[in-house]
Design a protein around this motif. Structure first.
Motif, short mmCIF file in Angstrom:
data_model
loop_
_atom_site.label_atom_id
_atom_site.label_comp_id
_atom_site.label_asym_id
_atom_site.label_seq_id
_atom_site.Cartn_x
_atom_site.Cartn_y
_atom_site.Cartn_z
N ILE A 1 0.84 -1.20 0.00
CA ILE A 1 0.00 0.00 0.00
C ILE A 1 0.87 1.25 0.00
CG2 ILE A 1 -1.69 1.32 1.34
CD1 ILE A 1 -2.78 -1.39 2.32
N ILE B 1 0.67 4.80 -2.31
CA ILE B 1 0.07 5.99 -1.69
C ILE B 1 1.08 6.99 -1.17
CG2 ILE B 1 -1.38 6.76 0.24
CD1 ILE B 1 -3.05 4.26 -0.11
N ILE C 1 -12.15 5.81 4.16
CA ILE C 1 -11.06 5.58 3.22
C ILE C 1 -10.04 6.70 3.34
CG2 ILE C 1 -10.46 5.54 0.76
CD1 ILE C 1 -13.08 4.06 0.26
N ILE D 1 -6.17 6.24 4.29
CA ILE D 1 -5.15 6.68 3.32
C ILE D 1 -4.17 7.65 3.97
CG2 ILE D 1 -4.80 8.09 1.24
CD1 ILE D 1 -7.39 6.85 0.15
N TYR E 1 -10.04 6.49 -5.74
CA TYR E 1 -10.97 5.58 -5.06
C TYR E 1 -12.38 6.13 -5.26
CZ TYR E 1 -6.79 3.75 -2.83
OH TYR E 1 -5.56 3.19 -2.61
N ILE F 1 -8.50 -0.09 -0.07
CA ILE F 1 -7.12 0.35 -0.21
C ILE F 1 -6.21 -0.81 -0.61
CG2 ILE F 1 -5.15 1.33 1.03
CD1 ILE F 1 -7.23 2.84 2.75
#
Length: 608
Positions: free
Chosen positions: A269, A273, A291, A295, A357, A486
């Protein structure tokens, strides 16, 4: 009382005890005593000086005697033994004779008198000073180290108002034994009878290693009683000092899902990100906002919060800025409608996100049955606009949030979600952007879910309304749903539909009963009323059909596959002609197309 005052008091008391012990020992051994004799004075002064010296050395005067235990008794034995040994050496050197019997009796009396004086305070405090603070008879589930720790804390800290009167443990070796004076009565199957027999008012579950499924089983037994059920805080909260062992929390509905939460692959992840630009549509909604929270933990360079509701976007922006104020993340609120294709193009061009997203959607089943054209506009056209803009401007990964209702859909909402899946899968075939969809079931606590409705009904005194006694649903928590979204972005190769294995489905009526019990009421007090299924609802939902489960595993309990056929021309036809259709005609065409597509395609499965 200050430490100096306390020290002075103990020195005074111990001096009296030492002299008394010497006097009695001489009297017992010889029958008479001459307090003016050289022998008596030397012995008394030596033992008195030695006792105080070793009391300081072994920190006897620093002990909190209201919490005295075996450790403190050992220190008393050490102090007395060292004092008698020192006295015997002085007698041998000064008097050329050691009076062993008198010294031995003196040592025994020192242990008895000093130990008694210290433990008397604890016994008096436990039995009398705080007796009246007890008011709730408490049953502890689990006689392991955590349960014993809870019992000890409750016995010491009686201001909690909980009086431990029994343990429940499935280890038969502990049955009929007493721990800290509290009996281990039996296993979990005896909870109901024990609560009635011992008039239990409170139950504490003290087994940190419990799985969700095991916790659910225990809670169902506790729910058969009228006692309030609580649970030991998480071990990490205890270890970090956020909570103490006697700060129990109420059992939450989330604890009873019957499975363990999603575990993320943080490294994968972070690659997608950290220090990247991320855009979330529907950022003000319950899923979209969570979310964003998840994040932000991975430190993106920018997080674009897109939504059409100004209040909700403002709220999540302020929350994130406060929570992550010590980071360099730039939070950018954007008020926009996903049905506006030009605006979506403009947003993508302006911010150039690395990952999108897509959480914006209409999700309410009965409302979409009444307004199918709005479901088409938001769920299908809106998805098309955002996906097309993402592809056009070179977004790396596009993750669409779908629903278990997209499987063999019987509702407009489910059908439009299934067709939206087709749209993003079609985009994946002709784009450099990786398009994926994520399917999950009902989300506990989200807007429109049954939990907030049930809570409001319980607050008003009931009844709780359930559509059908046999209706079952898959459930997950908002954080779990958000983590899955995610994780899907990090695993995306393009064209997948990810599905969370959500364990066993939960009966809605059982969920209602649990929530009533967790709220401190009985089923009879609140009541449950069956209202009948609503338009578009099924008695049960499906996550995948039997022939949709792939064997290729890309993450613990995550499976992945691809669909083979896409009805894009038919979707385009519906989008082009739906404004002139009657609602029933539109509904029928959506369901027919969605079901034909699902029925003929091998999908992808994720279970986390």
């Amino acid at each position: 009382m200050t430490y100096r005052q306390r020290l002075s008091l103990f020195i005074l008391i111990d001096s009296a005890i030492v002299l008394t012990a010497i006097f009695i020992s001489h009297l017992l051994v010889r029958g008479t005593i001459n307090t003016s004799s050289w022998f008596y004075i030397v012995s008394a002064l030596t033992i008195l000086f030695s006792h105080h010296l070793f009391s300081f050395k072994f920190k006897l005067y620093k002990k909190a005697w209201e919490y005295a235990s075996v450790g403190e008794l050992i220190i008393i034995l050490k102090t007395a033994s060292a004092s008698i040994l020192t006295a015997s050496i002085f007698q041998g050197v000064l008097l050329n004779e050691i009076f062993i019997r008198r010294l031995s009796v003196t040592g025994l009396l020192l242990v008895l008198f000093i130990g008694g004086s210290r433990f008397f305070w604890r016994i008096y405090r436990d039995l009398y000073l705080t007796r009246l603070t007890y008011n709730k008879r408490t049953l502890i589930i689990g006689a392991g180290s955590a349960g014993i720790m809870v019992a000890r804390q409750l016995l010491k800290n009686k201001v909690s108002g909980l009086q431990p009167v029994g343990f429940i443990d499935d280890d038969f070796k502990k049955h009929h034994l007493d721990i800290l004076g509290i009996p281990v009565i039996g296993g979990v199957n005896k909870i109901e009878s024990v609560v009635m027999e011992l008039q239990i008012e409170n139950i504490v579950i003290a087994i940190p290693s419990l799985s969700k499924k095991e916790l659910n089983i225990i809670f169902q037994e506790c729910a058969k009683t009228s006692a309030k059920t609580q649970i030991l805080p998480m071990l990490e909260d205890l270890m970090t000092g956020k909570l103490s062992v006697n700060q129990f929390r109420d059992v939450q509905v989330e604890d009873l899902l019957g499975r363990e939460p999603v575990v993320l692959n943080n490294d994968r992840i972070s690659e997608d990100i950290t220090n990247k630009i991320v855009l979330v549509t529907g950022a003000g909604g319950s899923i979209g906002s969570e979310i964003c929270r998840q994040i932000a933990k991975f430190n993106p360079e920018r997080l674009v919060l897109l939504g059409h509701g100004e209040n909700s976007i403002y709220s999540i922006e302020m929350e994130l800025k406060e929570r992550f104020r010590n980071t360099n993340i730039e939070f950018i609120p954007v008020i926009a409608e996903i049905q506006d294709a030009k605006k979506m193009m403009s947003v993508m061009e302006t911010f150039q996100p690395h990952v999108v997203y897509h959480a914006a959607a209409h999700k309410h089943v009965p409302l979409m049955e009444r307004n199918p054209e709005e479901a088409v506009k938001n769920n299908m056209i809106g998805t098309w606009n955002v996906a097309n803009a993402a592809s056009w401007h070179g977004v790396n990964t596009f993750v669409m949030i779908s629903s278990d209702k997209a499987v063999n859909p019987t509702s407009v909402m489910g059908a439009t979600k299934r067709l939206a899946e087709m749209i993003v899968q079609n985009m994946d075939e002709s784009s450099n952007t990786k398009f994926v969809a994520v399917r999950f079931g009902n989300v506990l606590g989200s807007r429109g879910s049954v939990i907030p409705l049930f809570k409001k009904q319980i607050e008003k005194g009931g009844p709780v309304t359930v559509t059908h006694p046999d209706m079952v649903r898959y459930f997950m928590t908002i954080p779990e749903a958000s983590r899955l979204v995610i994780q899907a972005g990090a695993l995306a190769q393009g064209g997948e539909i990810f599905v969370l294995d959500m364990g066993e489905p939960v009966k809605i009526v059982d969920l209602a009963k649990n929530l009533i019990k967790l709220s401190g009421y009985s089923i009879d007090e609140i009541g449950i009323e069956y209202t009948g299924t609503r338009p578009g609802e099924k008695l049960y939902e499906e996550l995948l059909k039997d022939d949709e489960v792939g064997e290729h595993q890309v993450h613990p309990k995550i499976y992945v596959g691809k669909t083979s056929e896409l009805y894009i021309s038919e979707i385009e036809e519906i989008i082009g002609t739906f404004p002139g259709m009657e609602k029933e005609e539109l509904r029928d065409r959506l369901l027919a197309l969605a079901n034909n597509r699902v029925a003929s395609s091998p999908l992808i499965s994720i279970s986390v």
